[in-house]
Design a protein around this motif. Structure first.
Motif, PDB file in Angstrom:
ATOM      1  N   LYS A   1       0.710  -1.128   0.004  1.00 37.28           N
ATOM      2  CA  LYS A   1       0.053  -0.109  -0.085  1.00 37.28           C
ATOM      3  C   LYS A   1       0.952   1.322  -0.082  1.00 37.28           C
TER       4      LYS A   1
ATOM      5  N   GLU B   1       0.943  -1.348 -12.277  1.00 36.36           N
ATOM      6  CA  GLU B   1       1.192  -1.126 -10.688  1.00 36.36           C
ATOM      7  C   GLU B   1       0.643  -1.861  -9.840  1.00 36.36           C
ATOM      8  N   VAL B   2      -0.550  -2.086  -9.980  1.00 33.81           N
ATOM      9  CA  VAL B   2      -1.426  -2.819  -9.142  1.00 33.81           C
ATOM     10  C   VAL B   2      -0.854  -4.382  -8.796  1.00 33.81           C
ATOM     11  N   GLN B   3      -0.655  -5.008 -10.219  1.00 33.05           N
ATOM     12  CA  GLN B   3      -0.030  -6.396 -10.117  1.00 33.05           C
ATOM     13  C   GLN B   3       1.431  -6.526  -9.458  1.00 33.05           C
TER      14      GLN B   3
ATOM     15  N   SER C   1       2.003  -4.729  -7.024  1.00 28.80           N
ATOM     16  CA  SER C   1       1.817  -4.568  -5.643  1.00 28.80           C
ATOM     17  C   SER C   1       1.266  -5.301  -4.783  1.00 28.80           C
ATOM     18  N   GLU C   2       1.067  -6.743  -5.424  1.00 34.55           N
ATOM     19  CA  GLU C   2       0.483  -7.644  -4.542  1.00 34.55           C
ATOM     20  C   GLU C   2       0.891  -9.016  -5.134  1.00 34.55           C
TER      21      GLU C   2
END
Length: 267
Positions: free
Chosen positions: A178, A249-251, A253-254
């Motif tokens: 996050k 960026e989402v991929q 980040s997790e």
């Protein structure tokens, strides 16, 4: 020393393959007759490179990840290149959220990493404030251990590194970043997601928040990373590293591991 031994094995492998093994395999393939000779020669040329990556490069990678973690007590104020101001910011913020500071530690491997460890007596989770001096900024991670070797870690800075994603990710080790949130928001997001995965997968929280439990969880994570690397194809891992740069960026980040698949089956 390990690298020297690996280099000797690699040289011996190339010599034995070129002098004996490659010729024997080629002779066998050509005698099969139904395989075109051109395919046989291409196979013989490619095979040693595949074996080299899958055996010797993997051994080199494993040699950089020690099988047993060694934590030493640390006095952060006396270490150079430590952003003590940011450490103190996180310390005040986490303590205001009910965390208790339990130890300052130093982990020396390929590079020095320092960490300030906290535990939460109500939420039964750990918080880590970490920095690799001179190489990274300070970041905070909040983690919980669940039964059946599941773990959940929420971090407030830095994307998941490509090499970690390609070679060291664990099916039951969830990591969520996050970016730039406050410790309060990080804790809230962690607890919300933790409750969701516990409900979806019918898991229980491991309530031990002693420093011994922290060491044990860290060691289990390391063992899991080494197992993941051992089972991983180096060639596929290198391809995943290259493709990682094209992820959103989402991929980046997790990493949710097997969670989504298992939750869908239970649903």
């Amino acid at each position: 020393m390990k690298k020297t031994i690996t280099q000797i094995f690699a040289f011996s492998f190339w010599f034995i393959y070129n002098a004996f093994v490659g010729k024997l395999i080629l002779h066998y393939l050509l005698n099969l007759e139904f395989i075109p000779a051109s395919i046989c020669y291409i196979f013989i040329i490619v095979l040693p490179f595949v074996l080299f990556f899958e055996i010797f490069v993997k051994i080199l990678l494993l040699s950089t990840i020690s099988s047993k973690l060694k934590f030493l007590p640390a006095h952060l104020e006396s270490l150079s290149q430590i952003d003590i101001k940011t450490f103190n910011y996180y310390t005040n913020a986490l303590e205001s959220l009910g965390f208790t500071r339990i130890s300052d530690l130093e982990l020396s491997e390929s590079s020095l990493t320092v960490a300030r460890i906290f535990s939460h007596p109500k939420h039964f989770c750990f918080a880590e404030v970490m920095q690799t001096p001179g190489r990274s900024s300070v970041f905070c991670a909040i983690g919980s251990a669940l039964e059946k070797e599941w773990s959940v870690s929420f971090r407030d800075n830095s994307f998941i590194h490509a090499i970690v994603y390609a070679f060291l990710r664990r099916p039951k080790g969830i990591i969520v970043v996050k970016q730039g949130v406050t410790p309060e928001e990080l804790l809230r997001s962690h607890l919300k997601f933790r409750q969701k995965i516990m409900r979806d997968l019918n898991l229980q929280l491991l309530p031990d928040i002693s420093i011994e439990a922290y060491f044990d969880q860290s060691q289990r994570s390391r063992i899991g990373q080494r197992k993941a690397l051992w089972r991983k194809s180096v060639i596929i891992g290198l391809l995943e590293m290259g493709l990682f740069n094209f992820k959103s960026e989402v991929q980046k980040s997790e990493w949710l591991g097997d969670y989504a698949r298992l939750a869908a089956k239970k649903g």
